[in-house]
Design a protein around this motif. Sequence first.
Motif, PDB file in Angstrom:
ATOM      1  N   PHE A  11       0.796  -1.231   0.000  1.00 24.20           N
ATOM      2  CA  PHE A  11       0.000   0.000   0.000  1.00 24.20           C
ATOM      3  C   PHE A  11       0.828   1.281   0.000  1.00 24.20           C
ATOM      4  O   PHE A  11       0.291   2.365  -0.228  1.00 24.20           O
ATOM      5  CB  PHE A  11      -0.938   0.023   1.212  1.00 24.20           C
ATOM      6  CG  PHE A  11      -2.096  -0.919   1.082  1.00 24.20           C
ATOM      7  CD1 PHE A  11      -3.221  -0.539   0.374  1.00 24.20           C
ATOM      8  CD2 PHE A  11      -2.051  -2.181   1.643  1.00 24.20           C
ATOM      9  CE1 PHE A  11      -4.295  -1.400   0.233  1.00 24.20           C
ATOM     10  CE2 PHE A  11      -3.117  -3.057   1.519  1.00 24.20           C
ATOM     11  CZ  PHE A  11      -4.242  -2.670   0.808  1.00 24.20           C
ATOM     12  N   GLU A  18      -6.176   4.143   6.624  1.00 30.29           N
ATOM     13  CA  GLU A  18      -6.361   4.225   5.174  1.00 30.29           C
ATOM     14  C   GLU A  18      -6.504   2.833   4.565  1.00 30.29           C
ATOM     15  O   GLU A  18      -7.317   2.620   3.659  1.00 30.29           O
ATOM     16  CB  GLU A  18      -5.206   4.967   4.525  1.00 30.29           C
ATOM     17  CG  GLU A  18      -5.185   6.455   4.864  1.00 30.29           C
ATOM     18  CD  GLU A  18      -3.974   7.144   4.282  1.00 30.29           C
ATOM     19  OE1 GLU A  18      -3.953   7.365   3.059  1.00 30.29           O
ATOM     20  OE2 GLU A  18      -3.051   7.445   5.078  1.00 30.29           O
ATOM     21  N   VAL A  19      -5.706   1.879   5.063  1.00 26.73           N
ATOM     22  CA  VAL A  19      -5.821   0.502   4.584  1.00 26.73           C
ATOM     23  C   VAL A  19      -7.193  -0.050   4.958  1.00 26.73           C
ATOM     24  O   VAL A  19      -7.874  -0.672   4.136  1.00 26.73           O
ATOM     25  CB  VAL A  19      -4.689  -0.387   5.149  1.00 26.73           C
ATOM     26  CG1 VAL A  19      -4.907  -1.846   4.759  1.00 26.73           C
ATOM     27  CG2 VAL A  19      -3.331   0.106   4.664  1.00 26.73           C
ATOM     28  N   TRP A  22      -9.782   1.247   2.668  1.00 23.47           N
ATOM     29  CA  TRP A  22      -9.679   0.569   1.377  1.00 23.47           C
ATOM     30  C   TRP A  22     -10.357  -0.796   1.452  1.00 23.47           C
ATOM     31  O   TRP A  22     -11.108  -1.183   0.552  1.00 23.47           O
ATOM     32  CB  TRP A  22      -8.211   0.442   0.982  1.00 23.47           C
ATOM     33  CG  TRP A  22      -7.987  -0.049  -0.404  1.00 23.47           C
ATOM     34  CD1 TRP A  22      -7.873   0.698  -1.534  1.00 23.47           C
ATOM     35  CD2 TRP A  22      -7.837  -1.414  -0.809  1.00 23.47           C
ATOM     36  NE1 TRP A  22      -7.666  -0.114  -2.622  1.00 23.47           N
ATOM     37  CE2 TRP A  22      -7.641  -1.411  -2.209  1.00 23.47           C
ATOM     38  CE3 TRP A  22      -7.853  -2.626  -0.139  1.00 23.47           C
ATOM     39  CZ2 TRP A  22      -7.464  -2.575  -2.937  1.00 23.47           C
ATOM     40  CZ3 TRP A  22      -7.673  -3.800  -0.866  1.00 23.47           C
ATOM     41  CH2 TRP A  22      -7.484  -3.764  -2.256  1.00 23.47           C
ATOM     42  N   GLY A  25     -14.126  -0.367   1.439  1.00 21.71           N
ATOM     43  CA  GLY A  25     -14.623  -0.114   0.086  1.00 21.71           C
ATOM     44  C   GLY A  25     -14.663  -1.383  -0.743  1.00 21.71           C
ATOM     45  O   GLY A  25     -15.621  -1.641  -1.479  1.00 21.71           O
ATOM     46  N   LEU A  26     -13.625  -2.210  -0.612  1.00 25.18           N
ATOM     47  CA  LEU A  26     -13.575  -3.485  -1.328  1.00 25.18           C
ATOM     48  C   LEU A  26     -14.729  -4.382  -0.884  1.00 25.18           C
ATOM     49  O   LEU A  26     -15.416  -4.973  -1.713  1.00 25.18           O
ATOM     50  CB  LEU A  26     -12.231  -4.173  -1.077  1.00 25.18           C
ATOM     51  CG  LEU A  26     -12.099  -5.553  -1.705  1.00 25.18           C
ATOM     52  CD1 LEU A  26     -11.702  -5.420  -3.169  1.00 25.18           C
ATOM     53  CD2 LEU A  26     -11.099  -6.388  -0.945  1.00 25.18           C
ATOM     54  N   ARG A 100      -7.664  -4.121  -8.164  1.00 27.67           N
ATOM     55  CA  ARG A 100      -8.256  -2.908  -7.602  1.00 27.67           C
ATOM     56  C   ARG A 100      -7.120  -1.955  -7.269  1.00 27.67           C
ATOM     57  O   ARG A 100      -6.214  -2.313  -6.504  1.00 27.67           O
ATOM     58  CB  ARG A 100      -9.050  -3.196  -6.329  1.00 27.67           C
ATOM     59  CG  ARG A 100     -10.220  -4.090  -6.517  1.00 27.67           C
ATOM     60  CD  ARG A 100     -11.446  -3.294  -6.897  1.00 27.67           C
ATOM     61  NE  ARG A 100     -12.587  -4.165  -6.960  1.00 27.67           N
ATOM     62  CZ  ARG A 100     -13.390  -4.216  -8.015  1.00 27.67           C
ATOM     63  NH1 ARG A 100     -13.167  -3.460  -9.054  1.00 27.67           N
ATOM     64  NH2 ARG A 100     -14.403  -5.031  -8.031  1.00 27.67           N
ATOM     65  N   ASP A 101      -7.150  -0.789  -7.847  1.00 29.63           N
ATOM     66  CA  ASP A 101      -6.125   0.222  -7.576  1.00 29.63           C
ATOM     67  C   ASP A 101      -4.714  -0.319  -7.795  1.00 29.63           C
ATOM     68  O   ASP A 101      -3.795  -0.025  -7.028  1.00 29.63           O
ATOM     69  CB  ASP A 101      -6.277   0.774  -6.157  1.00 29.63           C
ATOM     70  CG  ASP A 101      -7.645   1.375  -5.907  1.00 29.63           C
ATOM     71  OD1 ASP A 101      -8.156   2.071  -6.818  1.00 29.63           O
ATOM     72  OD2 ASP A 101      -8.221   1.156  -4.831  1.00 29.63           O
TER      73      ASP A 101
END
Length: 121
Positions: A11, A18-19, A22, A25-26, A100-101
């Motif tokens: 990351f 922040e992780v 993420w 969201g996943l 993803r990203d």
Amino acid sequence: MVVEGVERAVFGAVGAGEVDAWLDGLARRCLGAPLRLVTFRSGRVSAVYGCRLDDGREVAVKVHRAGADVGYLTAAVRAQRHLAAAGYPCPRPLHGPVVRDGRAVVVEELLLRGEPADATE
């Protein structure tokens, strides 16, 4: 607090929050449920997270570094899905691999029963 080790390799220099965002969201996009709790963080080659979702499911999220071989991961997930369907005691893949990203991700059920075996035996 900035993440370290394999999390940082996957990351970058970001905070654990922040992780977690993420991962939330996943979970919402791919599994249809928000993240309730990250129960563990682990990994050596990829970052692995134990996640409890709001709907009660326990999942393992494996986030691979940029450049992971998605073809290889697809074959591995296909074999694992076949083994789980045949009754072999392995986690059932739930989603992926997807990118993803810029990171390849695989989500599977988290098996919490039993005791870990001694790999040296």
